[in-house]
Design a protein around this motif. Structure first.
Motif, PDB file in Angstrom:
ATOM      1  N   VAL A   1       0.852  -1.194   0.000  1.00 36.17           N
ATOM      2  CA  VAL A   1       0.000   0.000   0.000  1.00 36.17           C
ATOM      3  C   VAL A   1       0.888   1.244   0.000  1.00 36.17           C
ATOM      4  CG1 VAL A   1      -1.970  -1.040   1.216  1.00 36.17           C
ATOM      5  CG2 VAL A   1      -0.144  -0.001   2.529  1.00 36.17           C
ATOM      6  N   ARG A   2       0.355   2.342  -0.542  1.00 36.40           N
ATOM      7  CA  ARG A   2       1.039   3.628  -0.386  1.00 36.40           C
ATOM      8  C   ARG A   2       0.306   4.405   0.697  1.00 36.40           C
ATOM      9  NH1 ARG A   2       0.364   6.169  -5.084  1.00 36.40           N
ATOM     10  NH2 ARG A   2      -1.007   7.786  -4.254  1.00 36.40           N
ATOM     11  N   VAL A   3       1.054   4.861   1.689  1.00 37.00           N
ATOM     12  CA  VAL A   3       0.428   5.546   2.823  1.00 37.00           C
ATOM     13  C   VAL A   3       0.995   6.953   2.967  1.00 37.00           C
ATOM     14  CG1 VAL A   3      -0.117   3.487   4.183  1.00 37.00           C
ATOM     15  CG2 VAL A   3       2.155   4.517   4.371  1.00 37.00           C
ATOM     16  N   LYS A   4       0.131   7.852   3.421  1.00 41.35           N
ATOM     17  CA  LYS A   4       0.579   9.206   3.770  1.00 41.35           C
ATOM     18  C   LYS A   4       0.708   9.243   5.294  1.00 41.35           C
ATOM     19  CE  LYS A   4      -1.136  13.880   3.703  1.00 41.35           C
ATOM     20  NZ  LYS A   4      -2.334  14.646   3.470  1.00 41.35           N
ATOM     21  N   THR A   5       1.843   9.707   5.788  1.00 40.29           N
ATOM     22  CA  THR A   5       2.068   9.751   7.236  1.00 40.29           C
ATOM     23  C   THR A   5       1.260  10.864   7.881  1.00 40.29           C
ATOM     24  OG1 THR A   5       4.300   8.918   6.906  1.00 40.29           O
ATOM     25  CG2 THR A   5       3.862  10.011   9.004  1.00 40.29           C
ATOM     26  N   LEU A   6       0.566  10.516   8.976  1.00 38.85           N
ATOM     27  CA  LEU A   6      -0.195  11.521   9.727  1.00 38.85           C
ATOM     28  C   LEU A   6       0.451  11.823  11.072  1.00 38.85           C
ATOM     29  CD1 LEU A   6      -3.849  10.295   9.056  1.00 38.85           C
ATOM     30  CD2 LEU A   6      -2.625  12.143   7.912  1.00 38.85           C
ATOM     31  N   TYR A   7       0.858  10.785  11.794  1.00 35.68           N
ATOM     32  CA  TYR A   7       1.429  10.966  13.142  1.00 35.68           C
ATOM     33  C   TYR A   7       2.613  10.035  13.323  1.00 35.68           C
ATOM     34  CZ  TYR A   7      -3.043  13.181  14.215  1.00 35.68           C
ATOM     35  OH  TYR A   7      -4.149  13.998  14.214  1.00 35.68           O
TER      36      TYR A   7
ATOM     37  N   LYS B   1      -8.258   2.335  -0.016  1.00 36.33           N
ATOM     38  CA  LYS B   1      -7.973   3.779   0.030  1.00 36.33           C
ATOM     39  C   LYS B   1      -8.826   4.426   1.129  1.00 36.33           C
ATOM     40  CE  LYS B   1      -7.853   7.851  -2.810  1.00 36.33           C
ATOM     41  NZ  LYS B   1      -8.122   8.536  -4.010  1.00 36.33           N
ATOM     42  N   GLY B   2      -8.209   5.251   1.955  1.00 44.26           N
ATOM     43  CA  GLY B   2      -8.947   5.944   3.022  1.00 44.26           C
ATOM     44  C   GLY B   2      -8.862   5.244   4.371  1.00 44.26           C
ATOM     45  N   ASP B   3      -8.402   3.983   4.394  1.00 42.99           N
ATOM     46  CA  ASP B   3      -8.247   3.297   5.689  1.00 42.99           C
ATOM     47  C   ASP B   3      -7.139   3.967   6.502  1.00 42.99           C
ATOM     48  OD1 ASP B   3     -10.189   1.448   5.183  1.00 42.99           O
ATOM     49  OD2 ASP B   3      -8.821  -0.194   4.652  1.00 42.99           O
ATOM     50  N   PHE B   4      -7.349   4.030   7.821  1.00 39.88           N
ATOM     51  CA  PHE B   4      -6.289   4.497   8.723  1.00 39.88           C
ATOM     52  C   PHE B   4      -5.549   3.278   9.262  1.00 39.88           C
ATOM     53  CE2 PHE B   4      -9.463   7.929   8.933  1.00 39.88           C
ATOM     54  CZ  PHE B   4      -8.659   8.970   8.503  1.00 39.88           C
ATOM     55  N   VAL B   5      -4.220   3.344   9.231  1.00 39.55           N
ATOM     56  CA  VAL B   5      -3.419   2.169   9.606  1.00 39.55           C
ATOM     57  C   VAL B   5      -2.252   2.591  10.499  1.00 39.55           C
ATOM     58  CG1 VAL B   5      -3.963   0.715   7.602  1.00 39.55           C
ATOM     59  CG2 VAL B   5      -2.142   2.415   7.427  1.00 39.55           C
ATOM     60  N   THR B   6      -1.719   1.605  11.239  1.00 39.43           N
ATOM     61  CA  THR B   6      -0.590   1.891  12.124  1.00 39.43           C
ATOM     62  C   THR B   6       0.425   0.768  12.052  1.00 39.43           C
ATOM     63  OG1 THR B   6       0.004   2.500  14.406  1.00 39.43           O
ATOM     64  CG2 THR B   6      -1.650   0.783  14.165  1.00 39.43           C
ATOM     65  N   SER B   7       1.634   1.054  12.544  1.00 42.71           N
ATOM     66  CA  SER B   7       2.690   0.049  12.619  1.00 42.71           C
ATOM     67  C   SER B   7       3.725   0.530  13.634  1.00 42.71           C
ATOM     68  CB  SER B   7       3.329  -0.109  11.231  1.00 42.71           C
ATOM     69  OG  SER B   7       4.680  -0.435  11.330  1.00 42.71           O
ATOM     70  N   PHE B   8       4.474  -0.432  14.223  1.00 46.06           N
ATOM     71  CA  PHE B   8       5.562  -0.089  15.163  1.00 46.06           C
ATOM     72  C   PHE B   8       6.822   0.349  14.411  1.00 46.06           C
ATOM     73  CE2 PHE B   8       3.673  -3.482  18.110  1.00 46.06           C
ATOM     74  CZ  PHE B   8       2.985  -2.539  18.845  1.00 46.06           C
ATOM     75  N   THR B   9       6.836   0.082  13.099  1.00 48.13           N
ATOM     76  CA  THR B   9       8.072   0.348  12.325  1.00 48.13           C
ATOM     77  C   THR B   9       7.770   1.302  11.173  1.00 48.13           C
ATOM     78  OG1 THR B   9       7.631  -1.643  11.028  1.00 48.13           O
ATOM     79  CG2 THR B   9       9.140  -1.877  12.897  1.00 48.13           C
ATOM     80  N   TRP B  10       7.038   2.342  11.492  1.00 52.34           N
ATOM     81  CA  TRP B  10       6.649   3.319  10.466  1.00 52.34           C
ATOM     82  C   TRP B  10       7.855   4.199  10.119  1.00 52.34           C
ATOM     83  CZ3 TRP B  10       1.419   3.507   8.944  1.00 52.34           C
ATOM     84  CH2 TRP B  10       1.132   4.478   7.985  1.00 52.34           C
ATOM     85  N   PRO B  11       8.188   4.347   8.826  1.00 52.05           N
ATOM     86  CA  PRO B  11       9.335   5.199   8.479  1.00 52.05           C
ATOM     87  C   PRO B  11       9.008   6.678   8.676  1.00 52.05           C
ATOM     88  CG  PRO B  11       8.266   4.377   6.493  1.00 52.05           C
ATOM     89  CD  PRO B  11       7.546   3.733   7.653  1.00 52.05           C
ATOM     90  N   TRP B  12      10.000   7.453   9.105  1.00 46.60           N
ATOM     91  CA  TRP B  12       9.824   8.907   9.303  1.00 46.60           C
ATOM     92  C   TRP B  12       9.920   9.576   7.927  1.00 46.60           C
ATOM     93  CZ3 TRP B  12      12.846  10.594  14.339  1.00 46.60           C
ATOM     94  CH2 TRP B  12      12.317   9.904  15.421  1.00 46.60           C
ATOM     95  N   GLN B  13       8.832   9.498   7.227  1.00 51.87           N
ATOM     96  CA  GLN B  13       8.793   9.844   5.815  1.00 51.87           C
ATOM     97  C   GLN B  13       7.391  10.360   5.489  1.00 51.87           C
ATOM     98  OE1 GLN B  13      11.091   6.912   3.692  1.00 51.87           O
ATOM     99  NE2 GLN B  13       9.473   6.722   2.199  1.00 51.87           N
ATOM    100  N   THR B  14       7.281  11.374   4.643  1.00 50.02           N
ATOM    101  CA  THR B  14       5.947  11.954   4.378  1.00 50.02           C
ATOM    102  C   THR B  14       5.004  10.953   3.718  1.00 50.02           C
ATOM    103  OG1 THR B  14       6.967  12.906   2.415  1.00 50.02           O
ATOM    104  CG2 THR B  14       6.573  14.410   4.262  1.00 50.02           C
ATOM    105  N   VAL B  15       5.520  10.201   2.753  1.00 53.66           N
ATOM    106  CA  VAL B  15       4.724   9.181   2.056  1.00 53.66           C
ATOM    107  C   VAL B  15       5.612   7.952   1.919  1.00 53.66           C
ATOM    108  CG1 VAL B  15       3.512   8.606  -0.099  1.00 53.66           C
ATOM    109  CG2 VAL B  15       3.448  10.954   0.759  1.00 53.66           C
ATOM    110  N   ALA B  16       5.030   6.751   2.059  1.00 55.62           N
ATOM    111  CA  ALA B  16       5.848   5.536   1.970  1.00 55.62           C
ATOM    112  C   ALA B  16       5.058   4.409   1.327  1.00 55.62           C
ATOM    113  CB  ALA B  16       6.306   5.104   3.363  1.00 55.62           C
ATOM    114  N   ILE B  17       5.782   3.476   0.733  1.00 49.99           N
ATOM    115  CA  ILE B  17       5.149   2.251   0.242  1.00 49.99           C
ATOM    116  C   ILE B  17       5.496   1.149   1.232  1.00 49.99           C
ATOM    117  CG2 ILE B  17       5.167   0.531  -1.603  1.00 49.99           C
ATOM    118  CD1 ILE B  17       5.554   2.821  -3.569  1.00 49.99           C
ATOM    119  N   LEU B  18       4.456   0.520   1.818  1.00 51.26           N
ATOM    120  CA  LEU B  18       4.670  -0.468   2.880  1.00 51.26           C
ATOM    121  C   LEU B  18       3.990  -1.782   2.530  1.00 51.26           C
ATOM    122  CD1 LEU B  18       3.951   1.823   5.990  1.00 51.26           C
ATOM    123  CD2 LEU B  18       6.171   1.303   4.965  1.00 51.26           C
ATOM    124  N   ASP B  19       4.477  -2.851   3.146  1.00 46.75           N
ATOM    125  CA  ASP B  19       3.845  -4.157   3.022  1.00 46.75           C
ATOM    126  C   ASP B  19       2.533  -4.116   3.808  1.00 46.75           C
ATOM    127  OD1 ASP B  19       3.049  -6.750   3.225  1.00 46.75           O
ATOM    128  OD2 ASP B  19       4.945  -7.536   3.978  1.00 46.75           O
ATOM    129  N   GLY B  20       1.431  -4.395   3.157  1.00 46.06           N
ATOM    130  CA  GLY B  20       0.126  -4.326   3.822  1.00 46.06           C
ATOM    131  C   GLY B  20       0.028  -5.242   5.032  1.00 46.06           C
TER     132      GLY B  20
END
Ligand SMILES: NC(=O)c1ccc[n+]([C@@H]2O[C@H](COP(=O)([O-])OP(=O)(O)OC[C@H]3O[C@@H](n4cnc5c(N)ncnc54)[C@H](OP(=O)(O)O)[C@@H]3O)[C@@H](O)[C@H]2O)c1
Length: 350
Positions: free
Chosen positions: A39-45, A92-111
């Motif tokens: 997925v491509r995610v936009k970082t919020l927090y 698209k539009g789902d809010f998601v979290t992870s313990f290993t979120w990159p400090w990056q404005t937008v990222a491609i992550l393993d769903g």
């Protein structure tokens, strides 16, 4: 696609104080398309936490913590929104979290590395999933339940150090909800102490930068201390332990006063304090929230229920960090935790 990210620029050294210069804000490129399962995610927090100090060292001193690598993107707890998905359970539009979120404005992550969030559980305050309804809340709740021996009707007094921090402010409130009859916090300013008492329901609070902590504890805990939620270690903990009762319990949550020193974790107590601990049969077992993840789901629901009922007060303030990215000269003026972040906003306890 061009993104902005924060990388580790240099290490402070095991005995050094971290500085903003240890991090670097830079541009990077990510693929324009996502692959199957991604997925491509936009970082919020993003969550900036004390344990990250250990990750700034080449050797973290813990087998469960990996060091950040120089010139590579930092990571930690994060929340974002899915912008594009090729994962069967995420849209698209789902809010998601992870313990290993990159400090990056937008990222491609393993769903598969992401957990879907239900904002309604926290009245829409998404950032709570990094705090009161996330690892911080779990640490406070499970620390008390697993190591605190708190019992309803037992007339116990709990003391919390680092009480105005993310964990501490919740630990004091949860101690009360779980049955403690008196809760006293220790924090570093009069303003924090006043918020603990007036907003968070602590019975009293001590400013450890003013006056004699042991003397104030004797006055504020006339029946002694039965449970000590220890976030800080060092002199403050020596003062609290000297006031603890026979067969009482320390919840060894963290030792933040020692993190800029090259000492083992948990640091051994000074001889005099260890003598008191042994004579009074005070337990001091290491607590690590990650060891209790089988209790995560039920515990998060409990925390969310308390938040919805207004029984758990969460105090946050919000920074808009775009000006810091747009006007680099301002960066010299800000504290480390602000300088670390590139996301649009952060919310912190106190
Ligand atoms: N065991 C686990 O699984 C687990 C999980 C999460 C966190 N933790 C630990 O829990 C502790 C608190 O974490 P947090 O997320 O609540 O951090 P936080 O929000 O940053 O709060 C830490 C507080 O510690 C106080 N502090 C900092 N340096 C200090 C010093 N030298 N002496 C005394 N107080 C000091 C600060 O308050 P003042 O301004 O009032 O001094 C600050 O509010 C840390 O030790 C962390 O490592 C453990």
């Amino acid at each position: 696609m061009i993104v902005q990210r924060v990388v580790l620029n240099s290490r402070p050294g095991k005995n050094g104080v971290p500085m903003a210069e240890n991090f670097r804000l830079e541009q990077s490129t990510i693929a324009d398309t996502v692959q199957a399962g991604q997925v491509r995610v936009k970082t919020l927090y993003l969550s900036v936490d004390p344990y990250m100090r250990c990750r700034m060292n080449e050797d973290t001193g813990s087998d469960y913590l990996q060091p950040w690598q120089l010139s590579e993107v930092a990571d930690g707890g994060g929340i974002g929104v899915v912008e594009e998905s090729k994962h069967q359970n995420l849209a698209k539009g789902d809010f998601v979290t992870s313990f290993t979120w990159p400090w990056q404005t937008v990222a491609i992550l393993d769903g598969n590395s992401l957990q879907k969030l239900v904002p309604q559980l926290v009245n829409g305050r998404l950032s709570y999933f990094l705090g009161a309804a996330g690892i911080t809340g779990l640490t406070a709740l499970l620390g008390i339940r697993e190591k605190g021996h708190v019992a309803v009707g037992a007339n116990q007094t709990m003391v919390v150090s680092g009480a105005a921090g993310a964990c501490g402010s919740l630990a004091g409130q949860i101690g009360r909800l779980e049955g403690c009859s008196r809760v006293v916090g220790i924090a570093g300013t009069d303003e924090k102490c006043s918020i603990l008492v007036q907003e968070m329901g602590f019975d009293a609070a001590i400013n450890y930068k003013k006056g004699d902590v042991a003397k104030q504890l004797r006055e504020l805990c006339p029946g002694g201390v039965d449970v000590y939620f220890d976030n800080v270690g060092g002199d403050i903990s020596d003062a609290v332990i000297s006031q603890m009762n026979q067969n009482s319990h320390i919840i060894l949550c963290g030792q933040i006063s020692q993190y800029n020193k090259d000492v083992p974790y948990p640091p051994p107590l000074p001889a005099d304090t260890e003598k008191i601990r042994k004579e009074k049969n005070i337990t001091r077992e290491r607590f690590l929230v990650l060891n209790y993840m089988d209790k995560q789901e039920a515990s998060v629901l409990q925390l969310c229920q308390w938040i919805q009922e207004g029984k758990l007060k969460v105090r946050t303030f919000r920074f808009n960090l775009w000006p810091l990215i747009l006007f680099p000269t301002m960066r010299g003026l800000i504290s480390l935790s602000l300088a670390l972040l590139l996301c649009l906003r952060i919310e912190q306890t106190f």
